[in-house]
Design an enzyme around this catalytic site. Structure first.
Site, PDB file in Angstrom:
ATOM      1  N   SER A 128       0.127  75.861  37.509  1.00 44.25           N
ATOM      2  CA  SER A 128       0.949  76.457  36.447  1.00 44.25           C
ATOM      3  C   SER A 128       0.216  76.662  35.136  1.00 44.25           C
ATOM      4  CB  SER A 128       2.219  75.630  36.202  1.00 44.25           C
ATOM      5  OG  SER A 128       3.024  75.660  37.332  1.00 44.25           O
ATOM      6  N   ASP A 174       8.474  75.641  36.820  1.00 45.35           N
ATOM      7  CA  ASP A 174       7.198  75.352  36.157  1.00 45.35           C
ATOM      8  C   ASP A 174       7.390  75.111  34.664  1.00 45.35           C
ATOM      9  OD1 ASP A 174       6.211  75.807  38.651  1.00 45.35           O
ATOM     10  OD2 ASP A 174       5.311  77.746  38.187  1.00 45.35           O
TER      11      ASP A 174
END
Length: 387
Positions: A128, A174
């Site tokens: 991420s 995320d």
């Protein structure tokens, strides 16, 4: 060390010291993969690898940005008066996207910034890096302009940037995992309602090992959007027969009643994964709370098998890591993490076996794939902070 490099790079590019330094983490997801966009539960946590920034507020409407991760691009400059997406602006489109979304939401941002960033997340590894950058930028702007953005709103803003500006149809996990991150805790998140609960990550004398395939994955042009469409199509079919708004509202037992309505065998397997994975998350969190780490590890293994066979998002590299990890002494469980198609896997390994684990899995991977994997012992850190 990283902060000194950041400061000196800022001075070299902008001729003055930065006002402020910031950090935003990356994340791993312990279990609950490819279900954040299917209304399921996920169980991510922030890691101490992430993105650092040095920043200064300007007194005009110009933004200048430089990344130590993309040094060949040099300083990219733009005005608050033109925040349109431009391919050549590369990573700064995330900065422009956050600015655009915040301004459109009515937040008062009337001055530009000078910015230098440096990330130590492996790029394209599925940890991420883009959400880390988005949450970093929100934190910087929130601090400079006193915007009072809540952590949940910060995550939603990042998701909106990703979906509407960058053009990736990603879920909320995320950004949420990063924005709301707390040290040594994982977050059980219901992606439908945004209900969340912090769960202490008591792994006893075990560590989380991140295993990077070093095969880059590009979310936007991978099969990610294809999987989303398969799930959305299946949901549309199921809505004709049952009153649900997301796949993960069904239990496996309930799905048995309706599964013959999904005629496409691929789409059927996608549903089986989403619904079973959601149940695995709940079982895994319960196991962790009861200190049943063996069961937690078994559920991680089952998750990988489902992602391999039913969702088909692993690939040779991730399978090689996970399947070799399962064979090692002291391993509780291992699975791919993130969107798949390359990127990273994680394993929970007894501390006495970590060195041996890295050596054995590393060798098996190199023998099978032809190049090396990278290994990191993960620490669970805080969310975005001013340093």
């Amino acid at each position: 060390m990283e902060l000194n490099t950041l400061k000196s790079t800022f001075i070299n590019n902008f001729g003055k010291e930065p006002n402020s330094l910031f950090f935003s983490p990356g994340r791993i997801n312990l279990i609950g993969e490819h279900i954040d966009y299917n209304g399921g539960f996920v169980f991510p946590c922030p890691i101490t690898l992430g993105t650092f920034a040095a920043a200064t507020l300007r007194d005009d409407r110009i933004c200048r940005a430089y990344s130590l991760n993309f040094e060949s691009l040099g300083v990219i400059e733009f005005s608050l008066d033109d925040l349109s997406y431009k391919k050549e602006d590369n990573w700064t489109n995330y900065l422009k996207g956050v600015l655009k979304v915040l301004i459109e939401k009515g937040y008062k941002i009337d001055k530009g910034i000078d910015l230098v960033i440096n990330g130590n997340l492996p790029n394209g590894a599925g940890l991420s890096s883009s959400a880390s950058l988005e949450m970093l930028i929100v934190k910087i702007l929130d601090t400079f302009f006193s915007l009072n953005i809540s952590k949940v709103d910060a995550a939603l803003i990042g998701k909106e940037v990703e979906n509407t500006y960058i053009g990736v149809n990603s879920g909320i996990m995320d950004q949420f995992a990063i924005s709301l991150g707390e040290k040594d805790k994982a977050i059980l998140l219901d992606c439908n309602s945004l209900y969340y609960e912090y769960v202490p990550l008591n792994l006893g004398d075990n560590s989380i090992i991140i295993m990077n395939t070093n095969k880059r994955r590009e979310l936007a042009d991978s099969k990610y959007n294809e999987r989303r469409k398969e799930c959305d199509d299946s949901l549309d079919t199921l809505k004709k027969y049952t009153n649900i708004s997301s796949l993960c509202e069904l239990t496996s037992l309930e799905f048995e009643t309706y599964k013959d309505k999904i005629e496409d065998s691929n789409k059927l397997r996608r549903c089986v994964h989403a619904i079973s994975e959601n149940e695995r998350v709940k079982d895994a969190v319960k196991a962790l709370k009861e200190n049943n780490l063996e069961l937690f590890g078994q559920l991680m293994n089952q998750s990988h098998i489902s992602l391999r066979d039913d969702y088909e998002v692993t690939g040779k590299e991730l399978d090689t890591l996970a399947e070799n990890a399962w064979k090692q002494p002291g391993v509780l469980g291992a699975r791919m993490t993130g969107a798949g198609f390359g990127g990273c896997a994680i394993a929970i390994v007894n501390n006495n076996h970590v060195d041996e684990f890295i050596k054995n899995v590393g060798q098996a991977y190199k023998d099978a794939i032809g190049y090396e994997a990278s290994f990191y012992v993960a620490s669970i850190g805080n969310g975005p902070t001013e340093l």
